[in-house]
Design a protein around this motif. Structure first.
Motif, short mmCIF file in Angstrom:
data_model
loop_
_atom_site.label_atom_id
_atom_site.label_comp_id
_atom_site.label_asym_id
_atom_site.label_seq_id
_atom_site.Cartn_x
_atom_site.Cartn_y
_atom_site.Cartn_z
N THR A 230 -8.05 18.52 -3.11
CA THR A 230 -8.62 19.67 -2.41
C THR A 230 -8.10 20.99 -2.95
O THR A 230 -8.62 22.04 -2.59
CB THR A 230 -8.31 19.58 -0.90
N GLN A 231 -7.08 20.95 -3.80
CA GLN A 231 -6.55 22.17 -4.43
C GLN A 231 -6.31 21.91 -5.90
O GLN A 231 -5.96 20.78 -6.30
CB GLN A 231 -5.23 22.60 -3.76
N LEU A 232 -6.49 22.94 -6.71
CA LEU A 232 -6.19 22.81 -8.13
C LEU A 232 -4.71 22.57 -8.32
O LEU A 232 -3.87 23.17 -7.63
CB LEU A 232 -6.61 24.08 -8.86
N ILE A 233 -4.38 21.68 -9.25
CA ILE A 233 -2.97 21.46 -9.62
C ILE A 233 -2.55 22.64 -10.48
O ILE A 233 -3.18 22.92 -11.52
CB ILE A 233 -2.81 20.14 -10.38
N LEU A 234 -1.50 23.35 -10.07
CA LEU A 234 -1.05 24.52 -10.81
C LEU A 234 -0.10 24.12 -11.92
O LEU A 234 0.90 23.41 -11.68
CB LEU A 234 -0.39 25.52 -9.86
N ILE A 235 -0.40 24.56 -13.12
CA ILE A 235 0.37 24.21 -14.33
C ILE A 235 1.11 25.46 -14.79
O ILE A 235 0.49 26.51 -15.02
CB ILE A 235 -0.57 23.71 -15.44
N ASN B 160 -8.53 18.17 -11.66
CA ASN B 160 -8.56 19.50 -12.25
C ASN B 160 -7.24 20.24 -12.03
O ASN B 160 -6.66 20.17 -10.94
CB ASN B 160 -9.69 20.32 -11.64
N GLY B 161 -6.79 20.92 -13.09
CA GLY B 161 -5.60 21.76 -13.00
C GLY B 161 -5.88 23.13 -13.58
O GLY B 161 -6.83 23.32 -14.36
N TYR B 162 -5.06 24.08 -13.21
CA TYR B 162 -5.20 25.45 -13.72
C TYR B 162 -3.88 25.90 -14.31
O TYR B 162 -2.83 25.78 -13.67
CB TYR B 162 -5.63 26.41 -12.61
N VAL B 163 -3.94 26.44 -15.53
CA VAL B 163 -2.74 26.94 -16.21
C VAL B 163 -2.55 28.40 -15.83
O VAL B 163 -3.39 29.26 -16.15
CB VAL B 163 -2.87 26.80 -17.74
N LEU B 164 -1.46 28.67 -15.12
CA LEU B 164 -1.22 30.03 -14.64
C LEU B 164 -1.05 31.01 -15.80
O LEU B 164 -0.31 30.75 -16.76
CB LEU B 164 0.03 30.05 -13.76
N ALA B 165 -1.75 32.13 -15.71
CA ALA B 165 -1.59 33.21 -16.67
C ALA B 165 -0.39 34.07 -16.26
O ALA B 165 0.09 33.99 -15.12
CB ALA B 165 -2.87 34.05 -16.72
N PRO B 166 0.13 34.89 -17.16
CA PRO B 166 1.28 35.74 -16.80
C PRO B 166 1.01 36.57 -15.55
O PRO B 166 -0.05 37.19 -15.40
CB PRO B 166 1.43 36.64 -18.03
N GLY B 167 1.96 36.52 -14.61
CA GLY B 167 1.85 37.28 -13.37
C GLY B 167 1.11 36.55 -12.26
O GLY B 167 1.10 37.03 -11.12
#
Length: 437
Positions: A429-434, A290-297
């Motif tokens: 153990t942590q979301l991959i930050l995109i 699982n990864g998460y796409v960072l939103a602005p800010g």
């Protein structure tokens, strides 16, 4: 990208010729060190594996030399347990690797056809061995242990005559052979899982993903192409799904699943999930990340998503704790779900063996749409020296998404050895930050 295996002098994937050498060496070791104990456990002293070219028994494929990509004509393998170990004999038109050749068409009696002569040789071997129980690959529970075709079964009964009364299903033996792993095979699976983890990390980066442009289907094809370019192939097409605020899960057969698949464009604020499996050295992996796409800010994922990941890891802990040798798959499932309920975790468990096959033979530990046990396959017990895809999902509300429920699905290779369970190349153990772009 250099991918380092447990042996620092080697990389995975190996060149094909080296893979063949490794696989043939493993087969020899398995025949010598693994098979005798499995035959004793199943109470079978002679095992017949028979398949024709184009319709091979799944077990047969795991016994052939690495350079054989299928059976040749009719290939018959006879494995006889004696005080000296297991004698491996081939009744085949062509030599079969480590198996002793027992017949050739040139030896046929003038009054027998080639086919009749081949069956007659099997009868002669059986008569000489005089086994108490003859194992054949028929099973109503495990498809991978049900490889003897209707035609071959009929011919075998005819050829064996009175010895046919000694035939018994070799289900336990076939499953044991397919699920048991050598220590070196487990080390190789560490390396193969490391390869998967590295490629998924690359997929969740600007090298492959541009938010606002890349679709879930684009990313799935990128994963497949990347593995192909690295010299490994998938055993199923990669799957990429998305979850985002404002798009709730949908119900299917009693389960809540992501609604966004395939053509959806990946946007900032999305939770991106992939499911991939590769094959190399005759072994397979099955992984979800699982990864998460960072939103602005944003510099990290919302706290609610991070809490869901922690809950997923806790569910992994509970399932691993339940995965004890001797328990059936259904008992593991019930124990893990009861522990989750006691801690207030809303979870589904649907783990499975993985090895020669992605959805391998062995205890089924739930199905995504069967959370009360799996008749048949779920009644098979856990054995040591086996490998599983620890597959499960938890559901939690995400405050930052207005309380919308998220489904955090995890899948990670694990090995059950002795008294321990080890994660193959570690777990997420942590979301991959995109980067959101």
């Amino acid at each position: 990208m250099t991918l380092v295996a447990p042996d620092p002098t080697r990389t995975v994937p190996l060149p094909l010729r080296e893979q063949a050498d490794v696989r043939d060496r493993w087969l020899t070791q398995r025949l010598l060190d693994v098979l005798p104990g499995l035959m004793d456990r199943a109470g079978i002293d002679l095992w017949l594996i028979i398949g024709r070219e184009g319709n091979e028994d799944p077990v047969l494929a795991t016994l052939l030399p690495a350079t054989w990509l299928s059976a040749r004509r009719r290939t018959m393998l006879v494995l006889h347990r004696s005080d000296d170990g297991v004698t491996a004999v081939a009744v085949s038109r062509y030599p079969v690797g480590q198996f002793l050749p027992a017949w050739s068409p040139e030896d046929a009696h003038c009054d027998l056809s080639t086919e009749e002569s081949q069956w007659a040789e099997v009868r002669r071997i059986v008569e000489q061995a005089d086994p108490r129980r003859i194992g054949i690959d028929v099973s109503g529970t495990f498809a991978l242990a049900d490889g003897l075709s209707h035609t071959e079964h009929g011919r075998l009964v005819e050829a064996l005559g009175p010895y046919a009364d000694r035939m018994v299903p070799a289900e336990e033996l076939a499953v044991g052979w397919l699920e048991t792993r050598l220590p070196e095979e487990i080390r190789a699976l560490h390396a193969l899982n490391r390869l998967v983890h590295q490629v998924v990390a690359e997929a969740y980066s600007p090298a492959a993903l541009t938010p606002g442009t890349t679709t879930a289907l684009d990313l799935a094809w990128w994963l497949r192409q990347r593995f192909h370019d690295l010299g490994v192939e998938p055993w199923f097409h990669p799957v990429v799904s998305l979850q985002r605020a404002g798009v709730p899960l949908v119900e299917e057969r009693g389960a809540l699943l992501p609604a966004m698949l395939y053509g959806s464009v990946i946007e900032p604020g999305d939770l991106v999930h992939c499911d991939v499996g590769i094959t190399s050295l005759g072994l397979r992996t099955d992984t979800q990340r699982n990864g998460y796409v960072l939103a602005p800010g944003e510099t990290e994922a919302p706290a609610g998503l991070r809490a869901a990941m922690r809950a997923g890891n806790r569910m992994q802990d509970l399932t691993v704790a339940a995965l004890t040798v001797g328990r059936t798959g259904n008992e593991v499932l019930a124990t893990a779900r009861a522990a989750a309920a006691a801690e207030g975790i809303d979870a589904d468990v649907y783990s499975h063996p993985v090895g020669f096959h992605g959805h391998g033979a062995g205890p089924a530990i739930g199905l995504w749409d069967e959370q009360h046990g799996v008749p048949g396959a779920g009644d098979y017990p856990v054995h040591t020296d086996t490998v599983y895809a620890l597959e499960l999902a938890v559901r939690r509300p995400v405050p930052e998404w207005g309380g919308q429920c998220v489904r955090m699905a995890l899948e990670q290779g694990i090995a059950r050895t002795g008294d321990a369970v080890e994660y193959l190349d570690g777990r997420q153990t942590q979301l991959i930050l995109i980067p959101g772009g």
